[in-house]
Scaffold this motif. Sequence first.
Motif, PDB file in Angstrom:
ATOM      1  N   PHE A 130       1.637   6.965  -7.000  1.00  0.00           N
ATOM      2  CA  PHE A 130       0.419   7.810  -7.115  1.00  0.00           C
ATOM      3  C   PHE A 130       0.937   9.173  -6.836  1.00  0.00           C
ATOM      4  CE2 PHE A 130      -2.947  10.597  -5.708  1.00  0.00           C
ATOM      5  CZ  PHE A 130      -4.021  10.527  -6.379  1.00  0.00           C
ATOM      6  N   TRP A 163       1.897   1.950  -3.426  1.00  0.00           N
ATOM      7  CA  TRP A 163       0.865   2.425  -4.599  1.00  0.00           C
ATOM      8  C   TRP A 163       0.811   4.040  -4.093  1.00  0.00           C
ATOM      9  CZ3 TRP A 163      -1.958   3.278  -8.018  1.00  0.00           C
ATOM     10  CH2 TRP A 163      -3.134   4.166  -7.774  1.00  0.00           C
ATOM     11  N   ASN A 164       0.910   4.262  -2.816  1.00  0.00           N
ATOM     12  CA  ASN A 164       1.051   5.811  -2.503  1.00  0.00           C
ATOM     13  C   ASN A 164       1.993   6.541  -2.959  1.00  0.00           C
ATOM     14  OD1 ASN A 164      -1.282   5.366  -0.946  1.00  0.00           O
ATOM     15  ND2 ASN A 164      -0.144   5.370   0.933  1.00  0.00           N
ATOM     16  N   PRO A 190       0.900  -1.183   0.018  1.00  0.00           N
ATOM     17  CA  PRO A 190      -0.175  -0.072   0.014  1.00  0.00           C
ATOM     18  C   PRO A 190       1.001   1.116   0.001  1.00  0.00           C
ATOM     19  CG  PRO A 190      -0.050  -0.886   2.208  1.00  0.00           C
ATOM     20  CD  PRO A 190       0.677  -1.963   1.313  1.00  0.00           C
TER      21      PRO A 190
END
Length: 326
Positions: A111, A107-108, A104
């Motif tokens: 992004f 992914w951050n 996770p």
Amino acid sequence: MHPILGTILQRLLLGLITLFFVSLIIFSAIEFLPGDFTQAVLGQAATEETVAAFRRELGLDQPAYLRYFNWVGSVMTGDLGTSFSGRAASGVDRSRAVIDLIAPRLWNTLFLAGMAGIVAVPLALFLGVTAALYRNTMYDRTVNAATLTTISFPEFFVAYLLILFFASLWPVFPSLANVNVDTPFMERIYKCALPALTLTLVIVAHMMRMTRAAIINLLASPYIEMAKLKGVSRARVILRHALPNAWAPIATVIAFNLAYLVVGVVVVEVVFVYPGIGQLMVDAVTTRDIPVVQACALIFAATYIILNLIADIIGIVTNPRLLHPR
């Protein structure tokens, strides 16, 4: 073998060798980190026998070279290990797999890097093209001065300035980018505005100046002069004739800067308390969580090497001497 294919294979082999040496550097650097996880968990009052037993449980009693080869072998099979966090001296084990912690956060980070790249690349191309179009004018000098100013400051300084102006004096954006998996998309963009703007200001200057220099260098070419003699407008000459032929060096610099976006977010994530892989790595260093530090550093290194390989391949494929060998 075609020269392009041979050169690409050489670059791939060089990338693998580089990644191997980088893994050695990562492992060695972590070995020299001060402090000890077992001592930190057990406390100063722990006996030597207790510390030795805990180290044996974690596998820290093995020789360094053996732990390195075990780590590399596990990584090659997709296993990044198990985090030390959650392990207690009482024997309670609430530790999680490193991949579950990183996924996770990665992914951050991607992004945030993608958000900055979507803004920075078109902005740099626009500023570079217009600066070349209006070369030696007040606009050209202003753009150059502004971009050089932003790239001259360190990232944390730019971040704190943005927080001061846009989160404190004029509270337009939040100063903390506290997002999670349940954060709506538009709210995530709003909270990531200042971190993305910080990264954009840091990388846009390099791409802009390369775009400007590449186009200006081509403006003296014979076919550009011929287009001017035919009465083609200056803007059309740059957009239709100069920019396509200047794309090779520009694309290479864009790839380099995108690589920097992914690996250079550590400082920005720490300043804005953004839950990315950079913040996770800093927290892991603080707690001496060796598997997490190793995994984060290796992901950063692999990402940078891969994106630089892509930049090299772009430069190779767009090289006319390799495309049309004699």
